[in-house]
Design a protein around this motif. Structure first.
Motif, PDB file in Angstrom:
ATOM      1  N   PRO A  43       0.816  -1.227   0.000  1.00  0.00           N
ATOM      2  CA  PRO A  43       0.000   0.000   0.000  1.00  0.00           C
ATOM      3  C   PRO A  43       0.849   1.277   0.000  1.00  0.00           C
ATOM      4  CG  PRO A  43      -0.947  -1.596   1.490  1.00  0.00           C
ATOM      5  CD  PRO A  43       0.376  -2.162   1.038  1.00  0.00           C
ATOM      6  N   GLY A  44       0.658   2.084  -1.032  1.00  0.00           N
ATOM      7  CA  GLY A  44       1.359   3.358  -1.140  1.00  0.00           C
ATOM      8  C   GLY A  44       2.801   3.255  -1.596  1.00  0.00           C
ATOM      9  N   LYS A  45       3.300   2.048  -1.894  1.00  0.00           N
ATOM     10  CA  LYS A  45       4.695   1.890  -2.295  1.00  0.00           C
ATOM     11  C   LYS A  45       4.799   0.915  -3.456  1.00  0.00           C
ATOM     12  CE  LYS A  45       6.582   2.882   2.228  1.00  0.00           C
ATOM     13  NZ  LYS A  45       7.452   2.468   3.306  1.00  0.00           N
ATOM     14  N   ASP A  46       5.616   1.282  -4.436  1.00  0.00           N
ATOM     15  CA  ASP A  46       5.865   0.453  -5.611  1.00  0.00           C
ATOM     16  C   ASP A  46       7.304   0.734  -6.041  1.00  0.00           C
ATOM     17  OD1 ASP A  46       6.057  -0.591  -8.257  1.00  0.00           O
ATOM     18  OD2 ASP A  46       3.888  -0.399  -8.495  1.00  0.00           O
ATOM     19  N   TYR A  47       8.189  -0.217  -5.809  1.00  0.00           N
ATOM     20  CA  TYR A  47       9.600  -0.016  -6.113  1.00  0.00           C
ATOM     21  C   TYR A  47      10.268  -1.351  -6.401  1.00  0.00           C
ATOM     22  CZ  TYR A  47      10.289  -1.376  -1.223  1.00  0.00           C
ATOM     23  OH  TYR A  47      10.291  -2.053  -0.040  1.00  0.00           O
ATOM     24  N   TYR A  48      11.547  -1.295  -6.814  1.00  0.00           N
ATOM     25  CA  TYR A  48      12.327  -2.482  -7.153  1.00  0.00           C
ATOM     26  C   TYR A  48      13.627  -2.496  -6.351  1.00  0.00           C
ATOM     27  CZ  TYR A  48       9.378  -3.091 -11.304  1.00  0.00           C
ATOM     28  OH  TYR A  48       8.325  -3.291 -12.156  1.00  0.00           O
ATOM     29  N   VAL A  49      14.111  -3.697  -6.075  1.00  0.00           N
ATOM     30  CA  VAL A  49      15.411  -3.895  -5.427  1.00  0.00           C
ATOM     31  C   VAL A  49      16.111  -5.073  -6.097  1.00  0.00           C
ATOM     32  CG1 VAL A  49      14.697  -2.981  -3.169  1.00  0.00           C
ATOM     33  CG2 VAL A  49      14.491  -5.434  -3.633  1.00  0.00           C
ATOM     34  N   MET A 115       4.096 -13.057   1.530  1.00  0.00           N
ATOM     35  CA  MET A 115       3.241 -12.638   0.413  1.00  0.00           C
ATOM     36  C   MET A 115       1.779 -12.588   0.833  1.00  0.00           C
ATOM     37  SD  MET A 115       4.364 -12.156  -2.835  1.00  0.00           S
ATOM     38  CE  MET A 115       3.387 -13.026  -4.027  1.00  0.00           C
ATOM     39  N   GLY A 116       1.094 -11.578   0.340  1.00  0.00           N
ATOM     40  CA  GLY A 116      -0.325 -11.438   0.587  1.00  0.00           C
ATOM     41  C   GLY A 116      -0.876 -10.357  -0.321  1.00  0.00           C
ATOM     42  N   PRO A 117      -2.189 -10.136  -0.277  1.00  0.00           N
ATOM     43  CA  PRO A 117      -2.796  -9.125  -1.156  1.00  0.00           C
ATOM     44  C   PRO A 117      -2.176  -7.734  -0.995  1.00  0.00           C
ATOM     45  CG  PRO A 117      -4.485 -10.400  -0.025  1.00  0.00           C
ATOM     46  CD  PRO A 117      -3.169 -10.798   0.562  1.00  0.00           C
ATOM     47  N   ASP A 118      -1.736  -7.393   0.211  1.00  0.00           N
ATOM     48  CA  ASP A 118      -1.165  -6.071   0.475  1.00  0.00           C
ATOM     49  C   ASP A 118       0.355  -6.081   0.569  1.00  0.00           C
ATOM     50  OD1 ASP A 118      -3.651  -4.904   0.476  1.00  0.00           O
ATOM     51  OD2 ASP A 118      -3.887  -5.037   2.656  1.00  0.00           O
ATOM     52  N   ASN A 119       0.992  -7.191   0.196  1.00  0.00           N
ATOM     53  CA  ASN A 119       2.446  -7.292   0.303  1.00  0.00           C
ATOM     54  C   ASN A 119       2.948  -8.243  -0.778  1.00  0.00           C
ATOM     55  OD1 ASN A 119       4.982  -6.751   1.447  1.00  0.00           O
ATOM     56  ND2 ASN A 119       4.874  -8.573   2.722  1.00  0.00           N
TER      57      ASN A 119
END
Length: 155
Positions: A43-49, A115-119
């Motif tokens: 939620p509120g975050k979308d990034y790559y590592v 892992m889950g719907p929000d993660n």
């Protein structure tokens, strides 16, 4: 910017805590002009590592890198050297190059368990153009990854 080491990663002593900063080891795996990243969506975050994780006490950065890569991606890697070391405000990131890799690419370890719907954790191969359009963490990593892809393409 980039140093190539022949053979296995150098034997380095375990890292001392850098003034209270967390230590992280990560791997740059390039295949077919693309680099392997973990896409993080919450939620509120979308990034790559880059695949990788924390360095345990009395563990070298190289050993942590191999261990974390196997846990997160299912891949066994042979290290080819160091891409960079980034000193951010709260952690130091040791980024290695993969000389070779083998195994079946699959998400695993704590990432799979959390892992889950929000993660979300997604393993994705990105090319140079895609890499320039995403948010890559840590911030200073992008030029190193772009140079690595250019080098791999023979430019």
């Amino acid at each position: 910017m980039m140093s190539r080491l022949r053979g296995a990663a150098p034997e380095t002593p375990p890292l001392p805590a850098a003034a209270g900063k967390r230590q992280r080891a990560a791997i740059a795996i390039v295949e077919g002009g693309r680099i392997l990243l973990i896409h993080r969506i919450k939620p509120g975050k979308d990034y790559y590592v880059l695949p990788g994780g924390g360095i345990k006490r009395r563990e070298t950065a190289a050993i942590a890198c191999v261990r974390e890569t196997r846990e997160e991606t299912g891949l066994n890697v042979h290290l080819g050297g160091t891409l960079c070391v980034l000193d951010a405000k709260d952690r130091v990131e040791h980024v290695f190059l993969a000389r070779s890799h083998a195994g079946e690419l699959r998400l695993g370890g704590p990432e799979l368990a959390k892992m889950g719907p929000d993660n979300q954790y997604r393993l994705e191969w990105l090319d140079r153009e895609q890499l320039q359009r995403i948010k890559l963490k840590p911030k200073g990593l992008l030029p190193h990854c772009l140079a690595l892809l250019e080098h791999a393409a023979g430019r």
